[in-house]
Design a protein around this motif. Structure first.
Motif, PDB file in Angstrom:
ATOM      1  N   LEU A  80       2.271   2.862  -0.740  1.00 48.78           N
ATOM      2  CA  LEU A  80       3.209   2.439   0.298  1.00 48.78           C
ATOM      3  C   LEU A  80       3.716   3.624   1.105  1.00 48.78           C
ATOM      4  O   LEU A  80       3.933   3.525   2.314  1.00 48.78           O
ATOM      5  N   THR A 128       3.291   3.753   5.176  1.00 46.26           N
ATOM      6  CA  THR A 128       4.480   3.728   6.026  1.00 46.26           C
ATOM      7  C   THR A 128       4.902   5.094   6.531  1.00 46.26           C
ATOM      8  O   THR A 128       5.652   5.189   7.518  1.00 46.26           O
ATOM      9  N   LEU A 172      12.414   1.290  -0.786  1.00 54.28           N
ATOM     10  CA  LEU A 172      11.636   1.350   0.445  1.00 54.28           C
ATOM     11  C   LEU A 172      12.597   1.522   1.611  1.00 54.28           C
ATOM     12  O   LEU A 172      13.353   0.597   1.937  1.00 54.28           O
ATOM     13  N   ALA A 219      14.445  -1.254   4.104  1.00 52.37           N
ATOM     14  CA  ALA A 219      14.317  -2.607   3.559  1.00 52.37           C
ATOM     15  C   ALA A 219      15.663  -3.263   3.304  1.00 52.37           C
ATOM     16  O   ALA A 219      15.715  -4.430   2.937  1.00 52.37           O
ATOM     17  N   ASP A 249       2.479  -6.315  -0.908  1.00 53.19           N
ATOM     18  CA  ASP A 249       2.058  -6.257   0.502  1.00 53.19           C
ATOM     19  C   ASP A 249       2.516  -7.495   1.271  1.00 53.19           C
ATOM     20  O   ASP A 249       2.914  -7.407   2.438  1.00 53.19           O
ATOM     21  N   HIS A 264       6.184  -7.115   2.042  1.00 55.48           N
ATOM     22  CA  HIS A 264       6.405  -6.051   3.024  1.00 55.48           C
ATOM     23  C   HIS A 264       5.949  -6.466   4.415  1.00 55.48           C
ATOM     24  O   HIS A 264       6.683  -6.306   5.402  1.00 55.48           O
ATOM     25  N   ARG A 308       9.095  -6.355   7.217  1.00 50.03           N
ATOM     26  CA  ARG A 308       8.813  -5.707   8.498  1.00 50.03           C
ATOM     27  C   ARG A 308       9.344  -6.495   9.695  1.00 50.03           C
ATOM     28  O   ARG A 308       9.548  -5.914  10.770  1.00 50.03           O
TER      29      ARG A 308
END
Length: 458
Positions: A284, A288, A327, A330, A442, A445, A450
């Motif tokens: 990740l 990113t 993350l 997030a 995934d 995310h 996103r």
């Protein structure tokens, strides 16, 4: 034609002064950093006549017939790129406290040991200010295990020659700075023993190629070729891909309800789970460009052993393993929970609610952003200080958002949970557990995190 009139000396001097002022002095120029190069995001046009045509690569994976050939080619390829791409070489050697200097690398250098000779897979030397730092490298690819006897021989050689470090490189991921191999501690008095995973090597290459940049396009292309090689299945350098032989006995015991304290396989599954989460964070981070890391909430005096014991206790008590990942952007930590009893993986994140006058308006603010999110997404409204609140799946909330409005209190945050099917096998194939964890994270995310504007209206 008459000659031009002569220019007075004073006027010529004034013009010369004006010309000098128009061109800034060299010492007064603004210095700017050199532009860094990364790999182009858009692929070049494909001129192949047939899908079976394979493009020529600098580091081919064809012709690798056994583990020895994989190890030899992977070692030589990596060490060669380290010398030709200084930024990459420095990224790796800095991990082992090497000085910043000129890097030279060698493969299978012979050393006398006892009555015979040993040949480490590689030697890394860094020269700076008259000092030479040296590390011996032992490489493994695929599922080949490191051997304590072999590594201890290299530790003896390094101590006898005044070398600083022995590095092991394999698909194992070291946890909490622990080396995956147990060796005689007396051999570590003069020489450091360090470990590196192929996943970490690929991570450093990816960050430079796609995010941080390199000195020029040639360096970016060369490192991109290394990255393509490391990610190919035939190279055997893909990193952690297997939950290990303990996975099936633990999975079957949980299904049968027979998993009990003292089980010899459960601690090994807990270690594999931590390695899987660690590699997930590396991937990740590369995708990113952000620093993604596991969240560790240690009690006073707690350590890695206690953390793994907690995972084992959860497996025995509820058949579940969980972890949290930080993350950036997030809103809160991403929680991953694998339920071996139901065969599902749930990924969740808690985000703050927007500052709106009415609870229903806050719900509608969230639903507008989740217009394209999976209908099975579970949404829970949380008030200050409450661990739970009204909860409903997204497909029902789209027609009736009032289902999420609490009877009393103000909505402070929303917990979003996305369920995904779990693979039962231990590896990365279509029905593999490792692959299903990657897919679950995934999905959350890409399809949820996103598209959210965490700070909107806050």
């Amino acid at each position: 034609m008459p000659d031009p009139a002569p220019v007075p000396a004073s006027a010529a001097a004034e013009r010369a002064d004006a010309a000098r002022q128009a061109v800034p002095a060299k010492s007064g120029r603004v210095r700017t950093a050199k532009k860094r190069s990364t790999l182009p995001k858009a692929p070049k046009a494909d001129l192949a006549d047939h899908p079976a045509w394979q493009g020529a690569r600098l580091f081919p994976v064809a012709g690798l017939r056994n583990d020895h050939e994989r190890e030899a080619r992977a070692t030589s390829t990596l060490l060669a790129v380290m010398t030709q791409v200084p930024e990459f070489g420095r990224r790796l050697t800095a991990r082992f406290n090497a000085p910043a200097g000129t890097v030279q690398t060698f493969v299978e250098a012979p050393f006398k040991h006892g009555d015979g000779k040993v040949r480490p897979d590689g030697v890394i030397r860094v020269a700076r200010a008259g000092r030479i730092w040296t590390a011996l490298l032992e490489t493994k690819t695929g599922g080949s295990p490191l051997k304590a006897e072999q590594v201890e021989a290299y530790l003896d050689v390094a101590a006898r020659n005044g070398y600083e470090t022995v590095i092991t490189l394999s698909n194992d991921l070291a946890l909490d700075g622990e080396h995956p191999l147990t060796v005689d501690k007396r051999k570590l008095r003069k020489v450091a023993l360090r470990h590196l995973s192929w996943a970490e090597v690929a991570h450093e290459a990816h960050m430079l190629c796609h995010h941080h940049g390199l000195a020029g396009p040639a360096h970016a292309w060369l490192l991109g070729e290394l990255l393509h090689y490391l990610r190919h299945d035939n190279a055997g350098c893909q990193g952690f891909q297997d939950m290990g032989q303990a996975w099936v006995p633990v999975r079957n015991a949980i299904a049968a309800g027979t998993l009990r304290p003292g089980d010899r396989y459960a601690p090994r599954v807990a270690e594999s789970w931590e390695r899987l989460v660690r590699q997930l964070c590396l991937r990740l981070s590369g995708e990113t460009g952000l620093n993604v890391a596991p969240v560790t909430r240690r009690r006073r005096g707690g350590d890695a052993g206690e953390r793994r014991a907690a995972i084992v206790a959860s497996l025995i008590g509820s058949g579940r393993m969980s972890a949290e990942v930080r993350l950036p952007g997030a809103g809160g930590p991403v929680r991953i929970e694998a339920d071996l009893r139901t065969g599902r993986i749930e990924t969740s994140v808690e985000i703050p609610a927007a500052a709106r006058a009415r609870a229903l308006t806050r719900v509608q603010w969230l639903l507008r952003q989740l217009a394209d999110a999976p209908p099975e997404l579970r949404v829970e409204a949380l008030a200050d200080g409450r661990p739970d609140g009204p909860c409903e799946v997204l497909k029902n909330l789209r027609s009736e958002p009032g289902l999420l409005v609490p009877a009393g209190g103000e909505i402070a945050s929303f917990r979003l949970t996305l369920p995904t099917g779990m693979g039962a096998k231990r590896g990365t194939d279509e029905a593999g557990f490792v692959r299903s964890v990657d897919i679950a994270v995934d999905r959350l995310h890409q399809e949820v995190i996103r598209v959210l504007k965490v700070d909107a209206g806050g």
